[in-house]
Design an enzyme around this catalytic site. Structure first.
Site, short mmCIF file in Angstrom:
data_model
loop_
_atom_site.label_atom_id
_atom_site.label_comp_id
_atom_site.label_asym_id
_atom_site.label_seq_id
_atom_site.Cartn_x
_atom_site.Cartn_y
_atom_site.Cartn_z
CD GLU A 64 -3.21 1.04 1.98
OE1 GLU A 64 -3.66 0.01 1.95
OE2 GLU A 64 -3.34 1.73 2.51
NE ARG A 65 -2.46 5.29 -0.52
CZ ARG A 65 -3.41 5.80 -0.89
NH1 ARG A 65 -3.02 6.04 -2.08
NH2 ARG A 65 -4.57 5.81 -0.91
CD GLU A 84 -7.61 5.78 6.25
OE1 GLU A 84 -6.62 5.16 6.18
OE2 GLU A 84 -7.08 6.96 5.43
CG ASP A 135 -2.35 10.72 5.07
OD1 ASP A 135 -1.76 9.96 6.44
OD2 ASP A 135 -3.53 10.61 4.90
CD GLU A 159 2.34 5.89 11.26
OE1 GLU A 159 1.98 6.01 12.35
OE2 GLU A 159 2.12 6.34 10.22
CD GLU A 189 -0.81 8.07 0.64
OE1 GLU A 189 -0.58 8.09 1.69
OE2 GLU A 189 -2.65 8.78 0.56
CG HIS A 227 -5.82 15.89 1.56
ND1 HIS A 227 -6.27 15.28 0.17
CD2 HIS A 227 -5.54 15.02 2.40
CE1 HIS A 227 -6.60 13.89 0.99
NE2 HIS A 227 -5.90 13.77 2.36
C1 GCV Z 1 -2.47 2.06 5.00
C2 GCV Z 1 -3.93 7.38 4.28
C3 GCV Z 1 -3.36 6.34 3.24
C4 GCV Z 1 -4.15 4.84 3.58
C5 GCV Z 1 -2.52 4.89 4.97
C6 GCV Z 1 -3.80 5.41 5.95
C7 GCV Z 1 -2.69 5.56 7.21
O1 GCV Z 1 -4.52 7.21 4.59
O2 GCV Z 1 -4.04 7.12 1.66
O3 GCV Z 1 -3.38 4.26 2.37
O4 GCV Z 1 -3.07 3.51 4.95
O5 GCV Z 1 -3.28 6.70 5.59
O6 GCV Z 1 -2.07 5.91 7.77
O7 GCV Z 1 -3.44 4.18 7.73
#
Ligand code: GCV
Length: 700
Positions: free
Chosen positions: A172-173, A296, A370, A392, A398, A517
C-alpha cells in the site's frame, strides 16, 4: 585468438557496466579506495584485528564480523580476518573490547585511537554491530582514523520501519515494486534480500521491522504464516532487529470463530493471550503489535463502546509477560462534516492520557492530517505526559510525487523533530517528547530497493534521525551522498544541495503557503483542488482549501474551528495572527481574502501564483544541477535520475497550471507578471486522470 580476446573484452565491459551501479548495494558500497596513500594509511591501522575476549560466535557478532570482513576487504583490497590475538601482535591493529553498560550504554559504542591501535568498545552485541558500521562509514568516507574518538548511543530506543506490505505481495502506497517479503516461498527460501535489507537497516541503527500493513489481515496469525514470520525474525535477529506484526482487531472473529472482538469479553482476551503465547513459542524475541483501529474502515474497540485504551490494554496485557509492546495508532478521524479533521486525534487521545498500560505507546503521525508536503506538528506531541508517544514519519511518498519526484524528506523529519511544542516550557521539542520513531518504509522489489535512486536517501535519513534526532538534514545528506556516489567534494555538495532544497520546491508546486491535501482522489497523484464530491467531506481537497470567490484557507483560529487552541499558548501566539503567522502555515490556520496583504507586501493571490512558479523553477534548477554532474557520477544512475527529473519538471508545471486555473476561476484575478498563463483551460485539467499509480486498477 583475436576473436576470443575481443569476446573477452566485450564480456568484461558488459559485465562491468551491468555491475556498474544498479543501486542494489545502497550506501554500503565497499569499493576499493582509489587513493593509494589513504588506502595504505588505513591498512597500517587496520591490517591486524584482535577480537580479544569478546565472544564472536553469537548471531549478531557473526554479522558484525562478516560485515567487517566484507567492508574492509573491499575498501582496503585485502582480506582481514579477525583472530583472538592478531598474528602479529606488534604494532597497531583494530581490536574489540567489551565494557560495562555504565561505560557504554545499550546499543552504543566507542571508537578510539588508543596506544595499541583502534579500539571498538561496546557493552552488548548490537553495540559492536553498530560500531562496525560506523567504522566502515568512516573508512568509506575517507575520514582519518588518527586520533579518532567517537562515542555514540541511540537517543531513542524504538527505531522501527513500518511496512505497509500486504500478504498478496502488493505494498500500500509503495512505489518501488512489490513486497520484498515473499510469503509464498517462506520459510524455506531465505532470499538474500532479507539479509541485505537487515544489513542496510542495521547500518543506520534501525532495530525493528513491522512486516505487515496496518490495514491488517488476520491470516498472519495462522500457524503457517507464523512459521514464515519466524523465518524472517531469525534473519533480522542476527542484525539486532526485532520483528513486529500488525494486529487486526477483529482477528478473534475472523480466525478464532468468536462472535465478538469486544476487548472486555473474556473469550476474546483468552484468544489473544493464547495467540500471543503461540507467537512467542516461534519467535521468542517478538516485538509486539502495531494497531490501526477504528480508522478508515479498520475494526476496533469503539464498535463495542470501548475506548482505544481498553482495546490497546487488552493486547498489551497478553504481550506484557513476554516483554512485547503495543503501538496503537492515533490516526483516527470521522466523517462529521462539521468537524475539523485536524483536531480529532487530539480530542480522542488526550482524554485517555494515563489510561494506557505501561507497554502501550501511541503512534502519532508528524502532522494532524496525513503526511502532507507540509503540516504543522501534531498537537498531540507533549500533550500526553502519562503516555509514551512514537513519532510516525512517512518515508514512502504518498502525496509527495510518489516514486517519480526527487523530494528529500530529511528536512521534513527534522522540521518536525525540532518543532517546539512548549508543552513543558520552552525547548520541549517534538524530539524530546517521543520515545521512538516509526517510519513508513519505501522499500520494494525494485533492483535499487526504492525506485527513484534518491529515495534511498530517505531510508538512510530515517534511520540516522531516529538514532540521533539532533543530526541536521545537511549532515545526514552529506553522509549519504559521500557513501552513495563517488563524486568529488563539489559533486557531493551539489547532491546535498539538491536534496536539501527539494522538499521546499515540492511544497511550492503542490501546496504552497500552508495549503494541504490538494491531491487527486484515491491515488493522491497530481492536482485535484476542485474535488468536492467524495462521500466523506474530509477526503475532498475543497474541504481543505475552502476557496471561494472571496478568499482561500482553513480558519483554525477562534473564529473558525479553533484547532489552534490544542497547542500551547506560545505556539498559538506564533500562528494566531495572520499578519505575523509564518507564510508557510498561513492558509493552514487562516482563511483570507484574495487581496490580503502578505508580510512581504505582496497580495496573497500574487504570492500564491508566484509560489507555484517558484516550485516549477525549482525543478528546473534541480535538473540543471544534475545535468552538471554528468561524468562525475556513474552513467547508469545519472541517466535514471535525469529521466525522473524530466517527469518532475513536467508534473510540477501540471500542478502549477491546474491549481492556478482552478483558483483563478474563483478569484477572478489576473495572473501576476513572471508567472505563465496555464497551458490549458480548467476543464482540461479536470478531465485528466492518472490510472497508473501503483495499487490503482487501470480503468478504460
Ligand atoms: C495504510 C492514508 C493512506 C492510506 C493509509 C493511511 C494510514 O490515509 O492513504 O493508504 O493506510 O493513511 O496511515 O493508515
Amino acid at each position: 585468438m583475436l576473436k576470443y580476446l575481443s569476446l573477452l573484452v566485450f564480456c568484461l565491459l558488459t559485465t562491468g557496466s551491468l555491475l556498474a551501479e544498479d543501486g542494489y548495494r545502497l550506501w554500503l558500497r565497499y569499493d576499493r579506495i582509489a587513493n593509494e596513500d589513504l588506502r595504505t594509511a588505513y591498512l597500517d591501522q587496520l591490517r591486524t584485528f584482535r577480537t580479544g575476549e569478546v565472544d564472536t560466535t553469537t548471531a549478531i557478532m557473526q554479522s558484525a564480523m562478516s560485515e567487517l570482513r566484507r567492508g574492509l576487504g573491499g575498501l582496503l583490497g585485502e582480506s582481514i580476518y579477525p583472530a583472538r590475538a592478531a598474528q602479529n601482535s606488534e604494532g597497531a591493529s583494530l581490536s574489540l573490547q567489551r565494557v560495562g553498560s555504565d561505560e557504554v550504554a545499550a546499543e552504543g559504542y566507542r571508537i578510539e585511537d588508543a596506544d595499541d591501535g583502534i579500539v571498538l568498545s561496546a557493552s552488548d552485541d548490537a553495540g559492536f554491530l553498530y560500531g562496525v558500521f560506523h567504522l566502515l562509514r568512516l573508512v568509506q568516507s575517507g575520514e582519518s582514523l588518527d586520533g579518532v574518538s567517537v562515542a555514540e548511543a541511540p537517543r531513542k530506543a524504538i527505531r522501527i520501519l513500518n511496512h505497509w506490505d500486504n500478504l498478496d505481495g502488493t505494498v500500500e502506497r509503495g512505489y518501488a515494486g512489490f513486497s520484498i517479503f515473499e510469503w509464498h516461498t517462506l520459510p524455506e527460501i531465505i532470499d538474500q534480500r532479507y539479509i541485505d535489507y537487515a544489513r542496510a537497516c542495521a547500518s543506520v541503527g534501525i532495530n525493528g521491522s513491522v512486516v505487515t500493513n496496518v490495514n491488517a489481515n488476520s491470516l498472519i496469525f495462522r500457524p503457517d504464516y507464523q512459521e514464515k514470520a519466524a523465518a524472517l525474525a531469525e534473519v533480522f535477529r542476527a542484525y539486532g532487529i526485532k520483528l513486529y506484526l500488525t494486529a487486526r482487531f477483529s482477528s478473534p472473529m475472523e480466525l478464532g470463530g468468536l462472535e465478538t472482538a469486544d476487548p472486555l469479553d473474556p473469550a476474546v482476551k483468552s484468544w489473544w493471550t493464547e495467540k500471543v503465547n503461540e507467537i512467542y513459542e516461534r519467535i521468542p524475541d517478538f516485538g509486539g503489535f502495531v494497531v490501526k483501529a477504528n480508522s478508515e474502515g479498520q475494526p476496533g474497540p469503539r464498535e463495542y463502546g470501548r475506548s482505544h485504551a481498553e482495546g490497546a490494554n487488552m493486547l498489551a496485557e497478553a504481550l506484557e509477560p513476554h516483554g512485547g509492546i503495543v503501538m496503537w495508532r492515533a490516526f483516527v478521524y470521522n466523517s462529521d462534516p462539521e468537524a475539523d479533521r485536524a483536531m480529532q486525534a487530539y480530542e480522542e487521545f488526550v482524554p485517555l492520557d494515563g489510561k494506557f498500560r505501561d507497554n502501550v505507546l501511541v503512534q502519532v503521525k508528524n502532522g494532524p492530517i496525513d503526511f502532507q508536503p507540509r503540516e504543522p506538528f501534531s498537537p498531540l506531541f507533549g500533550a500526553t505526559p502519562e503516555t509514551p508517544l512514537l513519532l510516525e514519519l512517512q518515508i514512502t511518498k504518498e502525496y509527495l510525487g510518489q516514486g517519480t519526484h526527487l523530494v528529500g524528506l530529511a528536512p521534513m523529519f527534522t522540521e518536525t523533530l525540532d518543532a517546539d511544542t512548549y508543552q513543558d516550557g520552552k525547548g520541549t521539542t517534538v524530539a524530546s517528547t517521543v520515545a521512538g520513531l516509526a517510519g513508513v518504509a519505501n522499500i520494494g522489489t525494485d533492483r535499487n530497493w526504492t525506485g527513484h535512486p534518491f529515495n534511498q536517501a530517505d531510508w538512510y535519513a530515517f534511520g540516522r534521525t531516529a538514532w540521533q534526532p539532533s543530526l541536521t538534514a545537511k549532515e545526514i545528506y552529506e553522509e549519504w551522498a559521500t557513501l552513495t556516489y563517488d563524486g568529488d567534494e563539489s559533486a557531493t555538495n551539489t547532491i546535498v544541495e539538491m536534496l536539501l532544497a527539494s522538499r521546499e520546491i515540492c511544497v511550492n508546486y503542490m501546496t504552497p503557503l500552508g495549503l494541504t491535501h490538494q491531491m487527486a482522489t484515491g491515488h493522491h497523484y497530481g492536482p485535484g483542488p476542485w474535488v468536492a464530491n467524495l462521500g466523506r467531506p474530509e477526503w475532498n481537497p475543497a474541504y481543505y482549501n475552502r476557496a471561494d470567490s472571496m478568499g482561500i484557507g482553513f480558519d483554525r483560529t477562534e473564529s473558525g474551528s479553533n484547532a489552534l487552541a490544542q497547542y500551547a499558548p506560545e505556539v498559538q501566539a506564533m500562528f494566531a495572527d495572520p499578519k505575523t503567522c509564518p507564510p508557510e502555515y498561513l492558509l493552514w490556520f487562516h482563511h483570507l481574502p484574495w487581496d490580503w496583504n502578505m508580510q512581504n507586501g505582496e497580495r496573497l493571490w500574487d504570492e500564491l501564483c508566484r509560489s507555484y512558479q517558484e516550485g516549477v523553477e525549482g525543478t528546473q534548477w534541480l535538473a540543471e544541477q544534475w545535468a552538471g554532474l554528468e561524468g562525475q557520477v556513474d552513467s547508469d544512475r545519472h541517466r535514471e535520475v535525469s529521466q525522473y527529473l524530466q517527469v518532475q519538471q513536467r508534473e510540477a508545471a501540471w500542478w502549477r497550471d491546474a491549481s492556478i486555473a482552478y483558483f483563478q476561476s474563483l478569484s477572478g484575478l489576473p495572473i501576476p507578471a513572471g508567472v505563465p498563463e496555464p497551458a490549458h483551460n480548467l476543464a482540461y485539467y479536470k478531465s485528466l486522470s492518472y490510472p497508473y499509480a501503483p495499487g490503482i486498477r487501470p480503468q478504460w
